[in-house]
Design a protein around this motif. Structure first.
Motif, PDB file in Angstrom:
ATOM      1  N   GLY A  71       6.243   8.243  -8.686  1.00  0.00           N
ATOM      2  CA  GLY A  71       6.645   6.854  -8.871  1.00  0.00           C
ATOM      3  C   GLY A  71       5.522   5.859  -9.045  1.00  0.00           C
ATOM      4  N   SER A  72       4.273   6.316  -9.056  1.00  0.00           N
ATOM      5  CA  SER A  72       3.168   5.375  -9.215  1.00  0.00           C
ATOM      6  C   SER A  72       2.902   5.043 -10.685  1.00  0.00           C
ATOM      7  N   TYR A  73       3.487   5.818 -11.600  1.00  0.00           N
ATOM      8  CA  TYR A  73       3.276   5.602 -13.030  1.00  0.00           C
ATOM      9  C   TYR A  73       4.610   5.808 -13.740  1.00  0.00           C
ATOM     10  N   VAL A  74       5.093   4.760 -14.396  1.00  0.00           N
ATOM     11  CA  VAL A  74       6.392   4.822 -15.077  1.00  0.00           C
ATOM     12  C   VAL A  74       6.207   4.330 -16.502  1.00  0.00           C
ATOM     13  N   ARG A  75       6.769   5.064 -17.448  1.00  0.00           N
ATOM     14  CA  ARG A  75       6.614   4.681 -18.841  1.00  0.00           C
ATOM     15  C   ARG A  75       7.816   5.116 -19.665  1.00  0.00           C
ATOM     16  N   THR A  76       8.010   4.434 -20.786  1.00  0.00           N
ATOM     17  CA  THR A  76       8.873   4.937 -21.835  1.00  0.00           C
ATOM     18  C   THR A  76       7.975   5.756 -22.756  1.00  0.00           C
ATOM     19  N   ARG A  77       8.468   6.138 -23.901  1.00  0.00           N
ATOM     20  CA  ARG A  77       7.620   6.919 -24.800  1.00  0.00           C
ATOM     21  C   ARG A  77       6.430   6.106 -25.312  1.00  0.00           C
ATOM     22  N   ASP A  78       6.562   4.771 -25.363  1.00  0.00           N
ATOM     23  CA  ASP A  78       5.502   3.960 -25.966  1.00  0.00           C
ATOM     24  C   ASP A  78       5.069   2.755 -25.129  1.00  0.00           C
ATOM     25  N   ARG A  79       5.554   2.643 -23.888  1.00  0.00           N
ATOM     26  CA  ARG A  79       5.218   1.472 -23.086  1.00  0.00           C
ATOM     27  C   ARG A  79       5.076   1.844 -21.622  1.00  0.00           C
ATOM     28  N   VAL A  80       3.957   1.447 -21.007  1.00  0.00           N
ATOM     29  CA  VAL A  80       3.739   1.684 -19.573  1.00  0.00           C
ATOM     30  C   VAL A  80       4.373   0.541 -18.792  1.00  0.00           C
ATOM     31  N   LEU A  81       5.273   0.891 -17.867  1.00  0.00           N
ATOM     32  CA  LEU A  81       5.983  -0.105 -17.067  1.00  0.00           C
ATOM     33  C   LEU A  81       5.327  -0.328 -15.706  1.00  0.00           C
ATOM     34  N   ARG A  82       4.617   0.672 -15.200  1.00  0.00           N
ATOM     35  CA  ARG A  82       4.021   0.593 -13.856  1.00  0.00           C
ATOM     36  C   ARG A  82       2.858   1.567 -13.797  1.00  0.00           C
ATOM     37  N   ASN A  83       1.738   1.139 -13.199  1.00  0.00           N
ATOM     38  CA  ASN A  83       0.572   2.015 -13.097  1.00  0.00           C
ATOM     39  C   ASN A  83      -0.206   1.647 -11.833  1.00  0.00           C
ATOM     40  N   ILE A  84       0.129   2.306 -10.725  1.00  0.00           N
ATOM     41  CA  ILE A  84      -0.506   2.063  -9.437  1.00  0.00           C
ATOM     42  C   ILE A  84      -1.482   3.203  -9.164  1.00  0.00           C
ATOM     43  N   THR A  85      -2.737   2.860  -8.878  1.00  0.00           N
ATOM     44  CA  THR A  85      -3.756   3.883  -8.654  1.00  0.00           C
ATOM     45  C   THR A  85      -4.436   3.671  -7.302  1.00  0.00           C
ATOM     46  N   PHE A  86      -5.157   4.702  -6.854  1.00  0.00           N
ATOM     47  CA  PHE A  86      -5.885   4.610  -5.596  1.00  0.00           C
ATOM     48  C   PHE A  86      -7.053   3.625  -5.730  1.00  0.00           C
ATOM     49  N   PRO A  87      -7.271   2.765  -4.747  1.00  0.00           N
ATOM     50  CA  PRO A  87      -8.497   1.961  -4.746  1.00  0.00           C
ATOM     51  C   PRO A  87      -9.719   2.885  -4.748  1.00  0.00           C
ATOM     52  N   GLU A  88     -10.760   2.481  -5.428  1.00  0.00           N
ATOM     53  CA  GLU A  88     -11.920   3.357  -5.577  1.00  0.00           C
ATOM     54  C   GLU A  88     -12.523   3.798  -4.246  1.00  0.00           C
ATOM     55  N   PRO A  89     -12.645   2.920  -3.232  1.00  0.00           N
ATOM     56  CA  PRO A  89     -13.209   3.398  -1.952  1.00  0.00           C
ATOM     57  C   PRO A  89     -12.354   4.487  -1.305  1.00  0.00           C
ATOM     58  N   LEU A  90     -11.028   4.368  -1.396  1.00  0.00           N
ATOM     59  CA  LEU A  90     -10.145   5.378  -0.827  1.00  0.00           C
ATOM     60  C   LEU A  90     -10.221   6.676  -1.628  1.00  0.00           C
ATOM     61  N   LEU A  91     -10.306   6.563  -2.942  1.00  0.00           N
ATOM     62  CA  LEU A  91     -10.470   7.747  -3.790  1.00  0.00           C
ATOM     63  C   LEU A  91     -11.763   8.471  -3.445  1.00  0.00           C
ATOM     64  N   PHE A  92     -12.842   7.720  -3.289  1.00  0.00           N
ATOM     65  CA  PHE A  92     -14.137   8.320  -2.924  1.00  0.00           C
ATOM     66  C   PHE A  92     -14.031   9.045  -1.592  1.00  0.00           C
ATOM     67  N   GLU A  93     -13.356   8.439  -0.627  1.00  0.00           N
ATOM     68  CA  GLU A  93     -13.219   9.044   0.698  1.00  0.00           C
ATOM     69  C   GLU A  93     -12.420  10.339   0.634  1.00  0.00           C
ATOM     70  N   ALA A  94     -11.360  10.360  -0.183  1.00  0.00           N
ATOM     71  CA  ALA A  94     -10.559  11.576  -0.323  1.00  0.00           C
ATOM     72  C   ALA A  94     -11.361  12.676  -1.012  1.00  0.00           C
ATOM     73  N   LEU A  95     -12.091  12.335  -2.059  1.00  0.00           N
ATOM     74  CA  LEU A  95     -12.945  13.314  -2.722  1.00  0.00           C
ATOM     75  C   LEU A  95     -13.989  13.867  -1.751  1.00  0.00           C
ATOM     76  N   GLN A  96     -14.584  12.988  -0.980  1.00  0.00           N
ATOM     77  CA  GLN A  96     -15.589  13.407  -0.007  1.00  0.00           C
ATOM     78  C   GLN A  96     -14.996  14.377   1.014  1.00  0.00           C
ATOM     79  N   TYR A  97     -13.760  14.099   1.435  1.00  0.00           N
ATOM     80  CA  TYR A  97     -13.111  14.979   2.406  1.00  0.00           C
ATOM     81  C   TYR A  97     -12.937  16.384   1.824  1.00  0.00           C
ATOM     82  N   PHE A  98     -12.404  16.487   0.621  1.00  0.00           N
ATOM     83  CA  PHE A  98     -12.104  17.808   0.062  1.00  0.00           C
ATOM     84  C   PHE A  98     -13.347  18.532  -0.440  1.00  0.00           C
TER      85      PHE A  98
END
Length: 259
Positions: A71-98
């Motif tokens: 549910g973080s990304y919703v689109r029709t065939r040609d239009r993006v309706l929603r695009n929620i992504t991880f904040p970069e600091p949180l993404l970095f922390e998750a990458l660091q963990y794994f």
């Protein structure tokens, strides 16, 4: 059900039969028939847009839209309706963990890019670019955005202690999906319904796993696949046949018979 409905269908273990990355012809024919009747059909998957399999991309015209990455990304065939992504600091922390603490296979998925970590990543035949150092997200992959990451197995208590309240974790039997807070397949379905001007009282959800539960519980009509775990089947209005036997087509013909 003759008034226009929104039908949301999961991919893995639901729409696909486990033999190919293209939906079986029987499922596609049933989907085309319900669309001919005036209903809308959206894929609703834990996969991000970059991880939609090629066989499914080859038949995009069979669908009205896609709810991706829980549910973080919703689109029709040609239009993006929603695009929620991880904040970069949180993404970095998750990458660091794994990368440094838990070297299990993990796939970080976005709209255009897949990154993978883990000592066993190549054993899964997964697409994606290997990332060895979390700092690469600031250099090699600067500006890239990610909607979800999925990991093999069950996430340990250490992960929950570190990220609880900051990441929405959908723990399934053999994998876990991790999405930004406030994201679920139910939210994706709500965005799709609003876009199609269809009330939630006219929604159908079809799925098989724990990350499908939010949309199954929110839909007016919920359908579990025959291959779903027992606890999923107990919580739905209908149980159809397995994905291997085109259970999607069977339930669509039952709910929306040809006129």
């Amino acid at each position: 059900m003759t008034e226009p409905h929104l039908i949301c269908i999961d991919i893995d273990g639901t729409l696909l039969d486990g033999q190919s990355d293209c939906p079986p012809r029987e499922n596609l024919e049933a989907i085309c028939e319900v669309r001919r009747q005036g209903h809308k059909v959206f894929i609703n998957t834990g996969r991000a847009w970059a991880n939609i399999p090629q066989g499914l991309r080859d038949v995009l015209d069979c669908f009205d839209g896609f709810c991706c990455a829980n549910g973080s990304y919703v689109r029709t065939r040609d239009r993006v309706l929603r695009n929620i992504t991880f904040p970069e600091p949180l993404l970095f922390e998750a990458l660091q963990y794994f990368i440094r603490e838990d070297p299990r296979f993990c796939l970080f998925e976005g709209e255009t890019l897949l990154l993978k970590t883990g000592v066993a990543s190549d054993l899964y035949g997964s697409p994606g670019v290997m990332i060895h150092h979390p700092e690469e997200i600031h250099t090699r992959f600067q500006g890239c955005r990610f909607n979800v990451f999925s990991c093999e197995g069950r996430l340990p208590e250490a992960f929950h202690q570190k990220f609880s309240g900051r990441i929405h974790i959908f723990q399934c039997d053999t994998f876990a999906d991790c999405a930004p807070l406030g994201c679920s397949k139910a939210i994706g379905m709500q965005y799709a319904a609003a876009h199609c001007a269809i009330p939630m009282t006219h929604t159908v959800a079809i799925g098989d796993s724990a990350n499908d539960l939010p949309m199954l519980q929110s839909a007016a009509v919920s359908v579990a696949m025959g291959n779903s775990p027992e606890d999923i089947r107990r919580q739905t209005d209908f149980v159809t046949d397995s994905h291997e036997n085109c259970g999607v087509a069977q339930i669509l013909r039952k709910l929306f018979p040809s006129r």
